[in-house]
Design an enzyme around this catalytic site. Structure first.
Site, PDB file in Angstrom:
ATOM      1  N   LYS A   1      40.260  49.669  36.473  1.00 18.33           N
ATOM      2  CA  LYS A   1      39.318  50.092  35.429  1.00 18.33           C
ATOM      3  C   LYS A   1      38.955  48.869  34.601  1.00 18.33           C
ATOM      4  O   LYS A   1      39.772  48.299  33.891  1.00 18.33           O
ATOM      5  CB  LYS A   1      39.920  51.165  34.514  1.00 18.33           C
ATOM      6  CG  LYS A   1      38.819  51.931  33.811  1.00 18.33           C
ATOM      7  CD  LYS A   1      39.027  52.306  32.366  1.00 18.33           C
ATOM      8  CE  LYS A   1      39.235  51.259  31.350  1.00 18.33           C
ATOM      9  NZ  LYS A   1      38.026  50.485  30.953  1.00 18.33           N
TER      10      LYS A   1
ATOM     11  N   GLU B   1      50.681  43.343  29.298  1.00 24.28           N
ATOM     12  CA  GLU B   1      50.399  41.992  28.781  1.00 24.28           C
ATOM     13  C   GLU B   1      49.558  42.202  27.534  1.00 24.28           C
ATOM     14  O   GLU B   1      48.411  42.633  27.631  1.00 24.28           O
ATOM     15  CB  GLU B   1      49.584  41.183  29.797  1.00 24.28           C
ATOM     16  CG  GLU B   1      50.279  40.883  31.083  1.00 24.28           C
ATOM     17  CD  GLU B   1      51.275  39.762  30.963  1.00 24.28           C
ATOM     18  OE1 GLU B   1      51.532  39.265  29.854  1.00 24.28           O
ATOM     19  OE2 GLU B   1      51.827  39.385  32.001  1.00 24.28           O
TER      20      GLU B   1
ATOM     21  N   CYS C   1      44.760  35.314  24.703  1.00 20.62           N
ATOM     22  CA  CYS C   1      45.966  35.869  24.091  1.00 20.62           C
ATOM     23  C   CYS C   1      47.025  34.808  23.822  1.00 20.62           C
ATOM     24  O   CYS C   1      47.801  34.932  22.887  1.00 20.62           O
ATOM     25  CB  CYS C   1      46.531  36.934  25.009  1.00 20.62           C
ATOM     26  SG  CYS C   1      46.636  36.359  26.703  1.00 20.62           S
TER      27      CYS C   1
ATOM     28  N   GLU D   1      46.515  39.111  15.186  1.00 19.83           N
ATOM     29  CA  GLU D   1      45.740  38.401  16.203  1.00 19.83           C
ATOM     30  C   GLU D   1      44.265  38.491  15.830  1.00 19.83           C
ATOM     31  O   GLU D   1      43.706  39.586  15.727  1.00 19.83           O
ATOM     32  CB  GLU D   1      45.986  39.050  17.569  1.00 19.83           C
ATOM     33  CG  GLU D   1      45.301  38.309  18.667  1.00 19.83           C
ATOM     34  CD  GLU D   1      45.607  38.890  20.040  1.00 19.83           C
ATOM     35  OE1 GLU D   1      45.456  40.111  20.197  1.00 19.83           O
ATOM     36  OE2 GLU D   1      45.991  38.124  20.938  1.00 19.83           O
TER      37      GLU D   1
END
Ligand code: NAD
Length: 487
Positions: free
Chosen positions: A182, A259, A292, A391
């Protein structure tokens, strides 16, 4: 460009059952570059059913030599379409073409990484003899066997879409799993092209690999994660969605591989080479900070703070942006208007909480189209400020001064994330000792590069569960079975 607009279900490139499509937008220009199928529950159901059937009713999971051949065909097919694929990826992610080649993770490098799987797959030990044992009066010989997990849902983000699609799908397929990929709504072609390449270049049987794109991920995403026919979810994305997926997958006790996000610290020790340490900070502009593992907190000894503050802007001035096809550019725009507003919101928070803006902090005046934010550096940041804790996923660096090495280690570890980090020192033993005390899945010493098909990558703490790439990344997609034979 010749992108693929269709879903890939049960070996066929198909439109959504509803006939719906949605536009794909270039974030550097805000132009619509094409369309893609907008899948609904009926399409997702067909994709899951075909993956289940292919796993249960074909020899895909047990015919190791056939899988090796098919993955080599897939690699060759990707090499054949690579130049056009690169243009598509650059157009839909906004990533400069420079980082779609050998200097970045967007296209050529991850396609090349498939060689690692092709080299290591024939060597893999699928069954080992665990020897004889006598227990409860019965003598048995034991075999420990590795088997594919089953149907894997691969759910991926938009920042490095092809790299992450391949980092999941290649080991999953190599292990003998079947896959429903997806894609992230903003980068659909990085997934749909895989469907086309599988169809046109490989003997991969219908149902083994399926691709779903949808504008609104909530409906089909939840459907995929909750469906009892799916055995495992392999997810890369935000920590918030990762937690949601883990909770939903718990209903059917699926294996979950995550992750997630990061807020990694780059620790400059007092004896560090200042040029190397400061140069490494340009990493926050790489793909506009949409990575990331980017080192977004620079920890500097207070005694060298002024020196760093003076040098850093002179390096950042070299960052050029505006035309992703221009040579040598590493910075593109943010993926969409929502992300740009989010990043600008963090910049305002940084100012409001007392951080000192050293440079940047706005949208560039020279560009009236595209979701750009200037390279931005804050200093005098403390680790409790929002810009040091959350983040941002934009080109924003936070300089955090510290007094001694123990404090630097404490600050680096004082994060809910644990994805990556860096340490700089003239004394390698000292740098290594610090690297070993940081609670993260990867560390770079004096600018070392851990990124590669053969090296595991992943997070501690809320940065994730499990490892991608390397032998560890392959074994995520395996179950272990012990067979005892009475003798
Ligand atoms: P996101 O979490 O919003 O979305 C990731 C994927 O999950 C997308 O495909 C999205 O459509 C899908 N999704 C969203 N809601 C869902 C639901 N309810 N059920 C199932 N699927 C759902 O992340 P993003 O904004 O696309 O990517 C940015 C984030 O990804 C950042 O936090 C970044 O740190 C993280 N990331 C992590 C890594 C890593 O390896 N650790 C790599 C790249 C990006």
């Amino acid at each position: 460009m010749n992108p693929e607009a269709n879903l890939f279900i049960d070996g066929e490139l198909v439109a959504a059952a509803s006939g719906k499509t949605y536009p794909n937008i270039n974030p550097a220009t805000e132009e619509v570059i094409g369309a893609v199928a907008d899948a609904g529950p009926q399409d997702m159901d067909r994709a899951i059913a075909s993956a289940r059937r292919a796993f249960d009713e074909t020899d895909w999971s047990t015919n190791h030599a056939f899988r090796h051949k098919c993955i080599a065909q897939l690699r060759d097919g990707l090499q054949a379409v690579r130049e056009d694929f690169k243009l598509q990826i650059s157009a839909e992610t906004g990533a400069p073409l420079f980082i779609c080649g050998e200097m970045g993770p967007q296209c050529d490098l991850p396609i090349g990484f498939i060689d690692y799987t092709l080299e290591t797959l024939p060597e893999f030990t699928w069954s080992r003899d665990a020897g004889q044992s006598v227990k409860m009066g019965i003598t048995s010989r034991r075999l420990v066997e590795k088997e594919a997990v089953g149907v894997v849902a691969c759910v991926t983000p938009w920042n490095v879409p092809l790299q992450i699609n391949l980092a999941k799908c290649i080991p999953a397929l190599a292990a003998g799993c079947t896959v429903v990929l997806k894609a992230a709504p903003d980068t659909p072609w990085s997934a749909t092209m895989l469907g086309r390449v599988v169809k046109e270049y490989t003997d991969i049987p219908p149902g083994v690999f399926n691709v779903i794109t949808a504008q609104d991920p909530a409906e089909v995403g939840d459907q995929l994660v909750c469906d009892p026919r799916v055995d495992m979810v392999s997810f890369t994305g935000s920590t918030a969605v990762g937690k949601h997926i883990m909770a939903r997958a718990a209903q059917t006790v699926k294996k979950v591989f995550l992750e997630l996000g990061g807020k990694s610290a780059n620790i400059m020790l007092e004896d560090a080479d200042i040029n190397g340490a400061v140069l490494s900070c340009l990493g926050v502009c790489f793909h506009a900070g949409q990575g990331c593992a980017i080192l977004t907190r620079l920890l500097v000894p207070r005694s060298r703070q002024a020196e760093v503050e003076q040098l850093l802007p002179t390096f950042f001035e070299f960052i050029q942006y505006g035309d992703p096809s221009a040579d040598g550019q590493i910075m593109g725009p943010l993926i969409n208007a929502r992300q740009r507003e989010r990043v600008l919101g963090y910049i305002e928070k940084g100012k409001a909480e007392g951080a000192r803006l050293l440079m940047g902090g706005a949208t560039p005046k020279s560009l009236d189209k595209g979701y750009w934010v200037e390279p931005t550096v804050f200093t005098d940041v403390t680790n409790d400020m929002t810009i040091a804790r959350e983040e941002i996923f934009g080109p924003v660096l936070a300089i955090i001064p510290y007094d001694d090495e123990e404090e630097a280690i404490r600050i680096a570890n004082d994060s809910e994330y644990g994805l990556s980090g860096g340490v700089w020192s003239a004394d390698l033993d000292r740098a290594l000792a610090v690297a070993r005390r940081i609670r993260t899945g990867t560390m770079a010493v004096n600018g070392g590069v851990y990124y590669g098909a053969d090296a595991p990558f992943g997070g501690y703490k809320q940065s994730g569960l499990g490892r991608e790439m390397g032998p560890e990344g392959f074994e995520e997609y395996l179950e272990t079975k012990t067979i005892a034979i009475a003798e």
